[in-house]
Design an enzyme around this catalytic site. Structure first.
Site, mmCIF file in Angstrom:
data_model
loop_
_atom_site.group_PDB
_atom_site.id
_atom_site.type_symbol
_atom_site.label_atom_id
_atom_site.label_comp_id
_atom_site.label_asym_id
_atom_site.label_seq_id
_atom_site.Cartn_x
_atom_site.Cartn_y
_atom_site.Cartn_z
ATOM 1 N N CYS A 86 0.815 -1.218 0.000
ATOM 2 C CA CYS A 86 0.000 0.000 0.000
ATOM 3 C C CYS A 86 0.847 1.266 0.000
ATOM 4 C CB CYS A 86 -0.951 -0.011 1.187
ATOM 5 S SG CYS A 86 -2.014 -1.470 1.215
ATOM 6 N N CYS A 228 -13.536 0.862 7.828
ATOM 7 C CA CYS A 228 -12.534 0.213 6.967
ATOM 8 C C CYS A 228 -12.521 0.860 5.588
ATOM 9 C CB CYS A 228 -12.855 -1.272 6.814
ATOM 10 S SG CYS A 228 -12.902 -2.159 8.381
ATOM 11 N N SER A 229 -11.328 1.009 5.032
ATOM 12 C CA SER A 229 -11.232 1.581 3.693
ATOM 13 C C SER A 229 -11.798 0.581 2.676
ATOM 14 C CB SER A 229 -9.777 1.927 3.371
ATOM 15 O OG SER A 229 -8.957 0.788 3.513
ATOM 16 N N ILE A 231 -12.619 -1.235 -1.194
ATOM 17 C CA ILE A 231 -11.975 -1.718 -2.420
ATOM 18 C C ILE A 231 -12.267 -0.704 -3.527
ATOM 19 C CG2 ILE A 231 -12.120 -3.538 -4.186
ATOM 20 C CD1 ILE A 231 -10.982 -4.655 -1.684
ATOM 21 N N HIS A 350 -8.953 3.738 -1.545
ATOM 22 C CA HIS A 350 -7.624 3.165 -1.320
ATOM 23 C C HIS A 350 -7.243 2.150 -2.413
ATOM 24 C CE1 HIS A 350 -4.111 1.661 0.546
ATOM 25 N NE2 HIS A 350 -4.629 0.758 1.342
#
Lengths: 405, 405
Positions: A86, A228-229, A231, A350
């Site tokens: 990442c 949560c980030s 997809i 992200h």
């Protein structure tokens, strides 16, 4: 070491683009960045391309940069495909900075592009789950193939997420050490989603309430879906120039790279400095900047609690004071030191190989006064923090960049 | 720009090691290189790790370098995973060179490691086949999944190899333009396998005759099995230092990097310079060296005909004179300018993410006089040429390095 100027930035909106490939995304970002810099494709002397999981999603396991940039007019130059999970994009940016700072080249291009969405979501989850030492993964999880993935499932499917498990473990430890509550984590998501409503490049642009966040599906306790980030897909690019080249290009609003730091993680003792602390310390020292000097900050909130921990690791507040700093409103837009005005990974998105340059694009826009409704008034100094993968106790790669106008 | 000294090199034998992982191979190479350099792991300031298809073979799609080097003691430093298909390792070496040459770091480590063997050989073939623009692959081949691979099948299975198809097409064109014959190609394999018999690090150490080569199974006409580099595993590493650091380390037999060049391929007109020509031209100019000055050369003979073409592109002979140069014996051990004394990719092997540094290790040993039975007497100047992937008419990445003692 020479001064390095970011003379052009560009990015796609982050989001789910099942009908677009990495090339299409990368081309849009590169075109925008070159245009913004006033640089012709032939003026680029070296290029660094970051992509993390294209092999698993699209099949392009090798030379993703050459394939993606094939029709942009920049090929022929030295081109390197760079990966650090990442933190891939900030790693590519760092190498572009290095080649200009060192005097090797005058005009460098850094591009990050990623496609995470796949018609079969288990493919996306599995791809993200490879950002750990695989041996570790095998030891820590006793799951089926389809369960190995990371990232936050965005639909009703029951998926365990190894990555979010790691974040959940860190979150629980942080709750113990700092007294942070699940409500504090929810407030990070509320803040960043509110910021995201102001960012036309963000994947999610809807405000959420604390209650929305707490009531969303549990991913790995205490983390819920909205902590949560997501997809997503996207690309971001930056053109870096020497001061002399920037002058030649008649750049009107130069943004200077004041520090560019990448470190790798290691198996450390709990009392040793974290990777963020090591990277930040070096960056502050190189730039002669203190945490209190920062006007705008973009951090790697892959999960909400991480933002609070990073406040402390960056020195924006003392140990255990992350929740208090958030509650003070200082890190909200309009506050003293807004963090993640873009919406952060939680709301802006992200697409892992693009994320780090996406953060840099935001900070460059902020320092130029081009951030529209989410502009931090008078921002002069900005920081980005971008981590990648896990390795024992630390991220596998950590990058901190400092910029000023 | 500062002088850069290669102060340590190390490599594993190349071969089929089904029971060894990338970490085990990388650790062996790194340990050897650090020991050779007299550098402690903690003395490494920055590291570049190359691996091309580990994601498809082992599942470690991201952070392969951090995973492989986890127990070597070098982690903590900036570490970048670098990929450029079969030129990945020379690309990693180039970036290590850049950071030392530019004065950013004094001690850099470049490591290349690859595991190509897999119990299911179609996995290996498929992995290698991703070194092209995937769109191109889809256009050029109308095959089943299992047929997409590249590389040379090493058993009786009937496999079409896309990569070897590309080499076969180039070979046929070269036959037309230069008058080269299939016997000439066979003689390249005979020479390199003969050299390989003298190299304890080579995957294949058996001499072959022209008849053996011609009679081996056809892969893609005119290429037969013994004209194609094999599937294999291996790792290679190099320590690069500034002259000052080398002095501090009391290096007894310094080898200097005289030029380090990487270029990317592009869709070029047939009359434009090839990627090899562009890279070589820059390298010769940077080093102030002419082709006739070279004492030892390692080239990317992924398929036998490539060696003859590269003779011409490097200026070792004129256009169309490749077969004549080979026939003269000049490029054999004992000849005027031995090419691939290591056995080359054909015999030494081609674990793609390790190959480029493997070539460099050989040249360093040659320049130090440490090449044992295959020593080129009095070698003072050496060159490596390492290409990666395909993009239209050119390799996707091309690297040329020049060294001297």
């Amino acid at each position: 070491m020479r001064d390095v100027v970011v003379t052009g930035v560009g990015m796609t909106r982050f989001g789910k683009f099942l009908d677009r490939g990495i090339r299409s995304l990368a081309e849009e970002a590169v075109r925008s960045a070159l245009e913004d810099a006033g640089v012709e494709p032939a003026g680029v002397q070296i290029a660094f391309f970051s992509n993390a999981v294209g092999g698993l999603i699209t099949g392009q396991e090798m030379i993703p940069g050459q394939a993606a940039l094939r029709h942009t007019g920049v090929l022929g130059v030295p081109l390197f495909n760079v990966e650090n999970a990442c933190a891939s994009a900030s790693s590519a940016f760092h190498l572009a900075w290095m080649t200009v700072a060192s005097g090797m080249n005058d005009v460098a291009l850094a591009v990050g592009a990623e496609k995470l969405t796949h018609p079969d979501k288990t493919v996306s989850f599995r791809a993200i789950g490879t950002a750990v030492d695989l041996e570790q993964l095998h030891k820590l999880t006793a799951t089926t193939e389809g369960d190995k993935g990371g990232g936050a499932p965005q639909d009703g499917q029951e998926k365990r997420s190894f990555f979010m498990d790691v974040y959940a473990t860190m979150a629980r430890e942080y709750m113990r050490s700092s007294g942070a509550t699940v409500e504090d984590f929810a407030e990070v998501a509320v803040k960043n989603h509110l910021h995201g409503t102001l960012n036309p490049y963000a994947q999610y642009r809807e405000a959420v309430t604390r209650q929305d966040v707490l009531a969303s599906r549990e991913i790995a306790g205490p983390l819920t879906l909205l902590m949560c980030s997501p997809i997503g897909d996207g690309a971001a690019a930056a053109v870096l120039c020497s001061r002399q080249a920037a002058r030649r290009l008649e750049v009107r609003n130069p943004v200077y790279v004041r520090a560019s730091v990448v470190v790798s993680g290691r198996d450390r003792d709990p009392d040793e400095e974290t990777a963020v602390e090591r990277a930040a310390e070096r960056a502050y020292e190189a730039a002669g900047v203190a945490p209190s000097d920062l006007d705008v900050v973009e951090v790697h909130d892959a999960a909400a609690p991480a933002e609070l921990m990073v406040y402390e690791e960056l020195g924006l507040c003392g140990k255990g004071e992350g929740p208090g700093l958030l509650a003070s409103g200082d890190t909200r837009l309009g506050g003293r030191q807004p963090v993640n005005p873009s919406g952060g990974l939680l709301s802006k998105g992200h697409p892992i190989g693009a994320t780090g340059i996406g953060q840099i694009v935001e900070v460059v826009w902020q320092l130029r006064g081009q951030a529209g409704d989410r502009q931090v008034d008078g921002a002069r100094i900005g920081l980005t923090e971008n981590g990648g993968g896990f390795l024992g106790t630390d991220p596998a790669a950590m990058s901190v960049h400092l910029f000023s106008r």
